[in-house]
Write an enzyme that holds these catalytic residues in place. Structure first.
Site, short mmCIF file in Angstrom:
data_model
loop_
_atom_site.label_atom_id
_atom_site.label_comp_id
_atom_site.label_asym_id
_atom_site.label_seq_id
_atom_site.Cartn_x
_atom_site.Cartn_y
_atom_site.Cartn_z
N TYR A 64 14.41 31.08 5.39
CA TYR A 64 13.19 31.78 5.79
C TYR A 64 13.12 32.00 7.30
CZ TYR A 64 11.13 30.84 1.17
OH TYR A 64 10.86 30.80 -0.16
N LYS A 111 0.84 -1.20 0.00
CA LYS A 111 0.00 0.00 0.00
C LYS A 111 0.88 1.25 0.00
CE LYS A 111 -0.28 -0.38 5.04
NZ LYS A 111 -1.07 -0.94 6.15
C1 LIG Z 1 -0.22 -1.86 6.93
C2 LIG Z 1 -0.76 -3.14 7.43
C3 LIG Z 1 0.07 -4.27 7.61
C4 LIG Z 1 1.58 -4.23 7.47
O1 LIG Z 1 2.18 -3.86 8.69
P1 LIG Z 1 3.77 -3.79 8.86
O2 LIG Z 1 3.98 -3.38 10.26
O3 LIG Z 1 4.24 -2.77 7.88
O4 LIG Z 1 4.30 -5.16 8.53
C5 LIG Z 1 -0.53 -5.47 7.93
N1 LIG Z 1 -1.88 -5.55 8.11
C6 LIG Z 1 -2.69 -4.48 8.00
C7 LIG Z 1 -4.15 -4.64 8.24
C8 LIG Z 1 -2.15 -3.24 7.67
O5 LIG Z 1 -2.97 -2.18 7.58
#
Ligand SMILES: *Cc1c(COP(=O)(O)O)cnc(C)c1O
Length: 368
Positions: free
Chosen positions: A264, A38
């Site tokens: 800035y 993702k």
């Molecule tokens: C993002 C996510 C993961 C992955 O978690 P990590 O700590 O990056 O391994 C797994 N399960 C769900 C439901 C998530 O939203």
């Protein structure tokens, strides 16, 4: 590895393969592995990462939203893809792209069945998500009988998996709570098996879960951050390799006389002559203002130098008074020599936020 001539995010596919094999070595050979890609594969490049992992034989991918799944399908990914947080308005395109929804509420279940009926599907695969204590998304355990009745009244969708998500797998002070969540999930799974009477995959562990709760791997694990090289604990970080390295170059050096200011709002003031270097990246690239004003260091020719003054939209200034460097020299913002979790700690945040915040303006370069 070519020297940077502009700001680039290097993506090391060999490191990705190493991390994948390391995480796989922590689970049973028959346990399936879901790679979480993702948010552009945690800020990198979801199609490139997924293609490489597909080649290595990963069993599943997970994304948060439907459009991320479509990007993978359009990029040639044929492996099953779970959408963790789909919205109703995308159900039709989700089905058209053979994505699998995580169904998290009765309303969403009813809506999904309605779309599946319109599209005349048969046994369309869905995952049911249960809330076991994160209190973010998912059915509650007592909704199970009702869900099962709804499911058994129709043939357009089929439950192929059940999942839950753990709140604190990396936190050794919260093992009691994690075990409580796992216990709740186990009870839900047993009830579901009795109600549905078909084989349903179970998955609950994230990266730190794989490391700290290997007995709860069930049929599949879901790993994101570990694949990209970070393990939330020093002993895991040591075994993993950062996949992403953010590099840039020195655009210009300045000699700042004592009493002048830099950037800035004049947030850096020199009381001795200071040599500064200006870098072509800024908060629009994902390096926020919280990294400015002396809190955070970057690496130039093996030396750590502080970011001074306010981070600008497109530029960062660093203090190079005490090191040898020239315009055009390479600068490592974070990655191999300087892990993203250490960099992000200087602004009291986590590697996940730093990585996923890198903007699409930065050129991605695949290596190895
Ligand atoms: C993002 C996510 C993961 C992955 O978690 P990590 O700590 O990056 O391994 C797994 N399960 C769900 C439901 C998530 O939203």
């Amino acid at each position: 590895m070519a020297k940077a001539e502009e700001t680039v995010l290097e993506i090391d596919l060999k490191a990705l393969g190493h991390n994948y094999r390391y995480l796989r070595s922590k689970i049973k050979p028959e346990t399936k592995f879901m790679a979480v890609v993702k948010a552009y594969a945690y800020g990198s490049d979801s199609v490139a990462i997924a293609k490489h992992l597909q080649g290595l034989g990963v069993d599943y991918f997970a994304v948060a939203y439907v459009n991320e799944g479509i990007t993978l399908r359009d990029g040639g990914i044929t492996t099953p893809i779970l959408v963790l947080h789909p919205q109703k308005i995308h159900f039709k395109t989700l089905i058209e792209h053979r994505l699998e929804p995580s169904i998290y509420s009765k309303a969403i279940l009813a809506d999904f069945i309605a779309t599946a009926q319109e599209m005349n599907t048969l046994d369309y695969p869905i995952h049911l998500k249960f809330n076991t204590g994160l209190n973010r998304l998912g059915f509650s355990a007592d909704e199970l009988p009702e869900i099962s009745t709804l499911i058994q009244q129709q043939k357009v969708v089929k439950v192929i998996a059940m999942l839950s998500h753990l709140a604190a797998t990396e936190d050794s002070n919260e093992t009691d709570f994690t075990n409580l969540q796992l216990h709740r999930f186990d009870a839900i799974c047993q009830k579901a098996d009795a109600l549905f009477k078909i084989k349903i995959l179970k998955h609950v562990l994230n990266t730190s879960g794989i490391i700290n709760y290997p007995n709860a791997q069930y049929d599949m694990v879901r790993s994101g951050i570990g694949l990209y090289g970070y393990g939330n604990e020093p002993h895991v970080d040591e075994a993993l390799r950062p996949v992403m390295t953010l590099k840039t170059i020195i655009s210009q050096k300045h000699s700042i006389p004592s009493g002048e200011s830099v950037g800035y709002n004049r947030k850096y003031k020199s009381n001795l002559e200071t040599i500064t270097a200006t870098l072509p990246l800024g908060h629009a690239d994902g390096i926020g203002r919280q990294y400015g004003q002396g809190k955070t260091f970057v690496s130039i020719n093996g030396n750590m130098v502080p970011i001074i003054g306010n981070v600008c939209m497109d530029m960062i200034m660093v203090d190079v008074t005490n090191i040898e460097c020239q315009e055009g020299d390479e600068v490592i913002i974070f990655g191999k020599e300087l892990p993203a979790n250490k960099f992000s700690q200087t602004a009291e945040t986590i590697s996940y936020e730093l990585l996923t915040g890198l903007s699409q303006r930065i050129k991605r370069v695949l290596i190895n």
